[in-house]
Design an enzyme around this catalytic site. Structure first.
Site, mmCIF file in Angstrom:
data_model
loop_
_atom_site.group_PDB
_atom_site.id
_atom_site.type_symbol
_atom_site.label_atom_id
_atom_site.label_comp_id
_atom_site.label_asym_id
_atom_site.label_seq_id
_atom_site.Cartn_x
_atom_site.Cartn_y
_atom_site.Cartn_z
ATOM 1 N N ARG A 144 64.018 -44.849 36.820
ATOM 2 C CA ARG A 144 65.592 -44.941 36.510
ATOM 3 C C ARG A 144 66.524 -44.442 37.449
ATOM 4 O O ARG A 144 67.594 -44.829 37.475
ATOM 5 C CB ARG A 144 65.465 -43.560 35.159
ATOM 6 C CG ARG A 144 64.807 -44.185 34.047
ATOM 7 C CD ARG A 144 64.858 -43.167 32.889
ATOM 8 N NE ARG A 144 64.521 -43.510 31.574
ATOM 9 C CZ ARG A 144 64.629 -42.806 30.436
ATOM 10 N NH1 ARG A 144 65.408 -41.787 30.205
ATOM 11 N NH2 ARG A 144 64.188 -43.226 29.273
ATOM 12 N N GLU A 169 66.359 -36.019 37.388
ATOM 13 C CA GLU A 169 65.660 -37.228 36.265
ATOM 14 C C GLU A 169 64.260 -37.230 36.864
ATOM 15 O O GLU A 169 63.976 -37.066 37.856
ATOM 16 C CB GLU A 169 66.282 -38.533 36.595
ATOM 17 C CG GLU A 169 65.432 -39.621 36.213
ATOM 18 C CD GLU A 169 65.521 -39.699 34.592
ATOM 19 O OE1 GLU A 169 64.198 -39.668 34.214
ATOM 20 O OE2 GLU A 169 66.275 -39.541 33.781
ATOM 21 N N GLN A 183 72.415 -34.573 29.841
ATOM 22 C CA GLN A 183 72.467 -35.649 28.788
ATOM 23 C C GLN A 183 70.872 -36.235 29.033
ATOM 24 O O GLN A 183 70.730 -37.440 28.856
ATOM 25 C CB GLN A 183 73.186 -36.761 29.239
ATOM 26 C CG GLN A 183 73.743 -37.429 27.950
ATOM 27 C CD GLN A 183 75.051 -38.266 28.109
ATOM 28 O OE1 GLN A 183 75.495 -38.359 29.289
ATOM 29 N NE2 GLN A 183 75.619 -38.715 26.879
ATOM 30 N N THR A 184 69.981 -35.091 29.058
ATOM 31 C CA THR A 184 68.554 -35.948 28.975
ATOM 32 C C THR A 184 68.303 -36.233 27.490
ATOM 33 O O THR A 184 69.307 -36.071 26.426
ATOM 34 C CB THR A 184 67.503 -34.790 29.143
ATOM 35 O OG1 THR A 184 67.799 -33.546 28.155
ATOM 36 C CG2 THR A 184 67.500 -34.376 30.483
ATOM 37 N N GLY A 212 68.143 -44.265 24.932
ATOM 38 C CA GLY A 212 68.192 -43.123 24.012
ATOM 39 C C GLY A 212 66.824 -42.802 23.368
ATOM 40 O O GLY A 212 66.520 -42.532 22.185
ATOM 41 N N CYS A 252 87.362 -49.410 26.758
ATOM 42 C CA CYS A 252 88.701 -49.018 26.975
ATOM 43 C C CYS A 252 89.044 -48.167 25.647
ATOM 44 O O CYS A 252 89.034 -48.678 24.496
ATOM 45 C CB CYS A 252 89.437 -50.295 26.902
ATOM 46 S SG CYS A 252 91.246 -50.001 27.367
#
Length: 556
Positions: A201, A196, A263-264, A52, A410
């Site tokens: 990565r 990306e 979701q960069t 992050g 889960c």
């Protein structure tokens, strides 16, 4: 010299039953801190960065070493306080108190912005803890795979008559969070094209089984997607390219994906998002010489990407913000309709939160995968009537490679968390499991976060920004006997936009642990039901009544 950078470090958590600390409670904290920095878990372990953007496990290497040293000597009636990744005090408490209490990145609201935080960070006075980075319960990309999978399944039900066959997802980012999307998408039956900018990565996600193929041009990537869809075998493709460029090019070509998201690390414009036309090397240089220029260029590129997302939405793509605050960044750059596409929580996840259902997770401290497989079987035994959950566990065993210590995610809620934990504790007690189990969750959960652009977006009563709830959650988990509790600011969406709390508890097979587990893993999800019932959600009100929660104002 940067005290946070040490390329000589290679951290691997101990396995087996030999203790280095004075109890399994402190051993668990030590192993989980170390596991966060395992080379197969962390994004940049040499810099203490877990995921992050700059989400760290400890403030600097001196602090890391001291935390480990203290955990090894900590007594059963002592509590270690960790302030933004730095161990600041050991105090006498009692055996049912947390062994560690953590506070990360918290700022007085008027100063809660990236500019002030970055100044503190440069001075060594603060650390960005993200969510599970600084709270020592990150388990690699698996940590959000199931939630992402459930979201994509919900999107198929809502937009494609329940079938994802022949559909494909466009997204961006293959970091610790974004890296889950390709695997979750293919598990849900879609092909996935992920942009990306950092080739290492893409290679990392391929090595760990989260991405199937790599492409270096959009044409090559699209050919892979189209071939997979024609064959009926979904594929995930990591495309080495800037998301803003690719999203815009698709609009220009008139190519419309079925699902569009991102979701960069847009939550952190300085450290997390590469501006269009910039190389990684140039960005690294500019971060040292002109931070304002980096932030401005990054936010301008985010605005370009969001405009493309809006155009694709208008052309028919199911478009959602996946919780990285890119809409806010674009809005600040003049994209006035940035919020015209919804966040994923109000669109797809909130009904689960109303029942306290969220990302429950556990880790085998033994390091033995068999311990996880045995707990998988126990979950199926105790929850026999949930075929979707069973399907998830089967797919997870088949397709998810463990990163560091074996772990499982889960999604279960108030009805099940405590009884699963008690069953795991009994398995440790009777020797069915070879060592204790650590149980925790993401901070992205039903009662543990206030984040108006993500988890608490568009609350029924307008209470999106009220952050009393995660504070109460942390205090209650402390009072209930969790092993370590954390309270953070800025995770997921960046400084000024969220407050959230984490909880971890150890099932060591003792009777004392059983009492703590029963309290913590009932009370923790119950706060989520409480929060949503208070906001007026009927699902939460009904759940509270069915489960006998004592909510004095319910029905008032």
């Amino acid at each position: 010299m940067d005290k946070r950078h040490d390329p000589s470090r290679r951290i691997i958590a101990p396995h087996g039953t030999q203790l280095q600390c004075k109890s399994w409670l402190t051993e668990a904290a030590m192993r989980m801190l170390m596991n966060n920095l395992h080379p197969d878990v962390a994004e940049r372990p040499e810099d203490l960065v877990v995921y992050g953007g700059i989400g760290r496990a400890a403030r600097d290497w001196q602090s890391y070493d001291k935390i480990i040293e203290v955990l090894k000597r900590l007594e059963d009636d002592q509590t270690l306080l960790v302030q933004s990744g730095k161990p600041v005090g050991v105090f006498t408490t009692h055996s049912n108190a947390p062994r560690v209490i953590i506070a990360n990145s918290n700022l007085v609201p008027h100063w809660a912005n990236w500019e002030h935080f970055n100044e503190l960070d440069k001075k060594g006075l603060a650390m960005y803890g993200q969510m599970t980075a600084g709270s020592w319960i990150y388990i690699g990309s698996q940590g959000i795979v199931q939630g992402t999978y459930e979201t994509f399944v919900a999107m198929a039900k809502q937009h494609f008559n329940g079938s994802s066959a022949g559909k494909w997802i466009l997204t961006g980012g293959l970091g610790g969070m974004g890296g889950a999307q390709p695997l979750a998408g293919t598990m849900a039956g879609y092909s996935v094209l992920t942009c990306e900018v950092d080739e290492t990565r893409i290679d990392f996600r391929m090595r760990t089984g989260y991405v199937d193929k790599k492409a270096t041009s959009l044409d090559q990537a699209l050919a892979m997607i189209y071939a997979a869809n024609q064959s009926g075998k979904p594929v995930s493709v990591g495309l080495l390219a800037n998301a803003a460029d690719v999203f815009t090019e698709l609009v220009t070509r008139g190519i419309v994906p079925d699902v569009v998201t991102d979701q960069t690390s847009a939550h952190d414009p300085l450290n997390g998002y590469l501006p269009q036309g910039w190389s990684l090397e140039y960005a690294a240089k500019m971060r040292k010489t002109d931070e304002a220029a980096v932030v401005k260029a990054a936010k301008q590129s985010m605005a370009v990407q969001v405009r493309a997302m809006l155009a694709l939405q208008a052309a028919g793509a199911a478009t959602t913000d996946y919780g990285n605050n890119i809409r806010q960044m674009a809005f600040e750059e003049g994209v006035t309709n940035a919020f015209d596409f919804p966040g994923f929580v109000p669109a797809y996840v909130r009904p689960l939160f109303c029942e306290g259902i969220g990302p429950f997770r556990w880790v085998a401290l033994s390091g033995d995968p068999e311990d996880i497989y045995k707990t998988d079987a126990k979950v199926k035994e105790l929850i026999p009537d949930n075929p979707q959950l069973h399907n998830w566990l089967d797919m997870a065993r088949e397709r998810i490679a463990f990163q560091g210590l074996p772990a499982r995610i889960c999604w279960v809620g108030l009805k099940d968390r405590a009884r699963l934990a008690l069953a795991f504790n009994e398995m440790v007690k009777n020797g069915e499991l070879s060592a204790p189990i650590v149980i925790g969750r993401d901070h992205l959960d039903s009662g543990s976060v206030a984040s108006p652009n993500r988890e608490t977006e568009a609350m029924l009563d307008g209470s999106d920004a009220v952050s009393d709830w995660p504070l109460m959650n942390a205090l209650l988990n402390t009072a209930s006997g969790a092993t370590w509790v954390s309270l953070h600011h800025g995770g997921g969406v960046g400084m000024g936009f969220s407050q959230h709390s984490g909880v971890v508890i150890v099932a060591d097979g003792t009777d004392e642990a059983a009492v703590r587990l029963g309290r913590v893993l009932w009370n923790d999800p119950a706060t989520g039901v409480m929060r949503h019932a208070d906001a007026g959600y009927d699902i939460a009100k009904n759940c509270a009544k069915e489960q006998g929660l004592d909510l004095p104002m319910l029905g008032a």
